[in-house]
Write a protein that holds these residues in place. Sequence first.
Motif, mmCIF file in Angstrom:
data_model
loop_
_atom_site.group_PDB
_atom_site.id
_atom_site.type_symbol
_atom_site.label_atom_id
_atom_site.label_comp_id
_atom_site.label_asym_id
_atom_site.label_seq_id
_atom_site.Cartn_x
_atom_site.Cartn_y
_atom_site.Cartn_z
ATOM 1 N N SER A 90 0.790 -1.233 0.000
ATOM 2 C CA SER A 90 0.000 0.000 0.000
ATOM 3 C C SER A 90 0.819 1.278 0.000
ATOM 4 O O SER A 90 0.253 2.371 -0.108
ATOM 5 N N THR A 91 2.155 1.181 0.109
ATOM 6 C CA THR A 91 2.939 2.396 -0.047
ATOM 7 C C THR A 91 2.884 2.890 -1.496
ATOM 8 O O THR A 91 3.335 4.007 -1.784
ATOM 9 N N ALA A 92 2.320 2.097 -2.395
ATOM 10 C CA ALA A 92 2.047 2.585 -3.753
ATOM 11 C C ALA A 92 1.170 3.826 -3.719
ATOM 12 O O ALA A 92 1.226 4.678 -4.619
ATOM 13 N N LYS A 93 0.358 3.949 -2.693
ATOM 14 C CA LYS A 93 -0.529 5.110 -2.576
ATOM 15 C C LYS A 93 0.248 6.414 -2.390
ATOM 16 O O LYS A 93 -0.281 7.498 -2.654
ATOM 17 N N LEU A 94 1.498 6.332 -1.942
ATOM 18 C CA LEU A 94 2.333 7.528 -1.862
ATOM 19 C C LEU A 94 2.533 8.132 -3.245
ATOM 20 O O LEU A 94 2.560 9.355 -3.410
ATOM 21 N N VAL A 95 2.682 7.271 -4.244
ATOM 22 C CA VAL A 95 2.844 7.723 -5.623
ATOM 23 C C VAL A 95 1.519 8.270 -6.149
ATOM 24 O O VAL A 95 1.451 9.374 -6.700
ATOM 25 N N THR A 96 0.461 7.499 -5.955
ATOM 26 C CA THR A 96 -0.854 7.868 -6.478
ATOM 27 C C THR A 96 -1.316 9.214 -5.945
ATOM 28 O O THR A 96 -1.790 10.072 -6.708
ATOM 29 N N VAL A 328 -9.963 14.259 0.400
ATOM 30 C CA VAL A 328 -10.148 12.849 0.070
ATOM 31 C C VAL A 328 -8.850 12.071 0.234
ATOM 32 O O VAL A 328 -8.844 10.899 0.645
ATOM 33 N N THR A 329 -7.711 12.724 -0.053
ATOM 34 C CA THR A 329 -6.409 12.068 0.054
ATOM 35 C C THR A 329 -6.155 11.555 1.468
ATOM 36 O O THR A 329 -5.470 10.547 1.661
ATOM 37 N N VAL A 330 -6.710 12.218 2.458
ATOM 38 C CA VAL A 330 -6.551 11.771 3.847
ATOM 39 C C VAL A 330 -7.122 10.366 4.023
ATOM 40 O O VAL A 330 -6.534 9.521 4.710
ATOM 41 N N LEU A 331 -8.268 10.096 3.401
ATOM 42 C CA LEU A 331 -8.880 8.770 3.513
ATOM 43 C C LEU A 331 -8.002 7.702 2.879
ATOM 44 O O LEU A 331 -7.938 6.568 3.351
ATOM 45 N N VAL A 332 -7.305 8.081 1.817
ATOM 46 C CA VAL A 332 -6.449 7.119 1.112
ATOM 47 C C VAL A 332 -5.236 6.763 1.949
ATOM 48 O O VAL A 332 -4.915 5.581 2.152
ATOM 49 N N ILE A 340 -10.722 4.368 -3.349
ATOM 50 C CA ILE A 340 -10.474 5.778 -3.634
ATOM 51 C C ILE A 340 -9.140 5.940 -4.343
ATOM 52 O O ILE A 340 -9.011 6.731 -5.290
ATOM 53 N N ALA A 341 -8.131 5.181 -3.918
ATOM 54 C CA ALA A 341 -6.827 5.255 -4.576
ATOM 55 C C ALA A 341 -6.948 4.872 -6.044
ATOM 56 O O ALA A 341 -6.356 5.516 -6.929
ATOM 57 N N ARG A 342 -7.709 3.836 -6.336
ATOM 58 C CA ARG A 342 -7.892 3.415 -7.724
ATOM 59 C C ARG A 342 -8.558 4.523 -8.544
ATOM 60 O O ARG A 342 -8.206 4.761 -9.708
ATOM 61 N N HIS A 343 -9.536 5.207 -7.949
ATOM 62 C CA HIS A 343 -10.249 6.255 -8.669
ATOM 63 C C HIS A 343 -9.368 7.483 -8.897
ATOM 64 O O HIS A 343 -9.457 8.121 -9.959
ATOM 65 N N MET A 418 3.063 20.082 -0.781
ATOM 66 C CA MET A 418 3.628 19.399 0.382
ATOM 67 C C MET A 418 2.724 19.461 1.617
ATOM 68 O O MET A 418 2.531 18.443 2.286
ATOM 69 N N PRO A 419 2.149 20.628 1.995
ATOM 70 C CA PRO A 419 1.310 20.637 3.205
ATOM 71 C C PRO A 419 0.143 19.646 3.143
ATOM 72 O O PRO A 419 -0.123 18.934 4.114
ATOM 73 N N GLU A 420 -0.553 19.608 1.998
ATOM 74 C CA GLU A 420 -1.681 18.680 1.859
ATOM 75 C C GLU A 420 -1.193 17.235 1.853
ATOM 76 O O GLU A 420 -1.830 16.349 2.451
ATOM 77 N N TYR A 421 -0.079 17.007 1.184
ATOM 78 C CA TYR A 421 0.457 15.648 1.063
ATOM 79 C C TYR A 421 0.886 15.107 2.422
ATOM 80 O O TYR A 421 0.464 14.019 2.832
ATOM 81 N N MET A 422 1.696 15.867 3.126
ATOM 82 C CA MET A 422 2.189 15.378 4.410
ATOM 83 C C MET A 422 1.061 15.208 5.416
ATOM 84 O O MET A 422 1.027 14.229 6.166
ATOM 85 N N SER A 423 0.112 16.144 5.419
ATOM 86 C CA SER A 423 -0.979 16.048 6.398
ATOM 87 C C SER A 423 -1.890 14.867 6.137
ATOM 88 O O SER A 423 -2.671 14.470 7.012
#
Length: 502
Positions: A90-96, A328-332, A340-343, A418-423
């Motif tokens: 599931s660390t693939a989701k870091l890329v997605t 939505v990224t928070v849920l992923v 959600i990651a697939r979508h 970065m702020p949205e990604y890290m949070s």
Amino acid sequence: MLSNGKKALIGRRLSLTMLLACLGLSVQAQPLQALPDVLVHAAKACHVDPQAVTLSVVPLKDLRVPEDRPMPQVEPLIAVNADRHVSPASTAKLVTTLAGLERLGANWRWKTYFYADERPDEKGRVSQLYLKGGGDPTLVVEKFALLVDRMAQLGVRHIEGDLVIDRSFFDLPEGDPSAFDGRGSRPYNQLPDAAVVGYRNLSFEFVPDIKAKKARIVAMPPLAGMDVPTSIPLSKGVCGDWKESIGYSLKQTKDGRLVVSFNGKLPKACGPKTFNVISLEADEFLERLFRGYWEKDGRTWTGHVRRGEVPQEATMIAGHTSDALSDVTVLVNKWSNNLIARHIYLSLGALKERDDEDAPLRIKMDDAREVLAKWLTEKGVPLSDIYIENGSGLSRVSHVTARAMTQLLAAGWVSPRMPEYMSSLPISGVDGTMRKRKEALGRAHLKTGYLADVRSIGGYIYAQNGERYAIFASVHGERNMPGGIRFLNRVIEWTYEQKPQK
């Protein structure tokens, strides 16, 4: 006195130093190529083969990316088996998610609409209704119910034809949700659906009533023609595999009703539990869900659900817009939501250049892969080193290298997003899939990965020396799984305990 040869060598080294400085990279010693002794001892204690470990840690101090230039290669502090291709889980989701935030934008939203052949007449009648899916994976049943009521308040009362479901936003072949691990009824295995509602999930909450010696059942969503028992007996003993012990089954009667049964018992040691299951095909789920919400207060519907497309001349009646992608990224990432990651991954395909920009979107998987590949190249990641099949990590062919993942994470660190990604990442000891892991308590933002033969982590650690590091680490092979998480926890600690760099 220095010889001319030594002077030239020093000059070349100074030139290299200046070049690296211009690129925003500090000059560092060669990275460690083997596990330090403390991690060798940890591997032994956890019964993990060091050869089954991949690891890359990158200092983020002073990292800069010049404007309008590709992301430079970052030099790791440690790189162990860092160029080996491994499954990311599931660390693939870091890329997605980083690709989604950067390419689609933090304010990207999916839209869902109801259409009719024409506006409702004075009695609220329409002859045909259409649901146009826009790929929203977060359209939960509560929001769908509000959309249905909104349509009624806008004048529709009687539907005298079918509800036509338009899923053409995603142009995908039929897939098998059981293909990955044989558990197609598990919500985590559900495949993309441009018109999915409520994850197509049946949810049964068991609330123990010790005095009554039973657990009361709360079922969601309310589906038309589905009968659910009000309780299940409690039993003694340990919780164990409670999902098997409850004896769930769903049967359809001759008159078309659905009967849910729980033929077992819930161990009272379990406490409150929620059982989620995918038991209905997409069209049947939507028909029963829509009918359950629609047929009340005198509203009627004489048709059924069928598949089709919205005619160009159809009239839009009501619509719903999802939350922003940044939310939505928070849920992923925090809760590792695969659908959600697939979508998000598929939605990248909306950005592919098309011959006819006015034609309706019909996103293919290859469209998304093409957009992602171009983006990875801009981040300085060789395409051979990161391949994400579907965005979620549920794949036997997705692969990454530890070096490429820390390169990507470094790019995320200097990203405007970065702020949205890290949070969006789980915080160690605080929330998400890291809430029970206390290493670097509150100072690590890490996505976790978990498959039958993979344990992985990736993200950022704010070390006690006051510096931040990007990290990717994984352990592979079934024999190494029992101690895999404990070993990765020790890797987190080792990174957190780094001494100040000279």
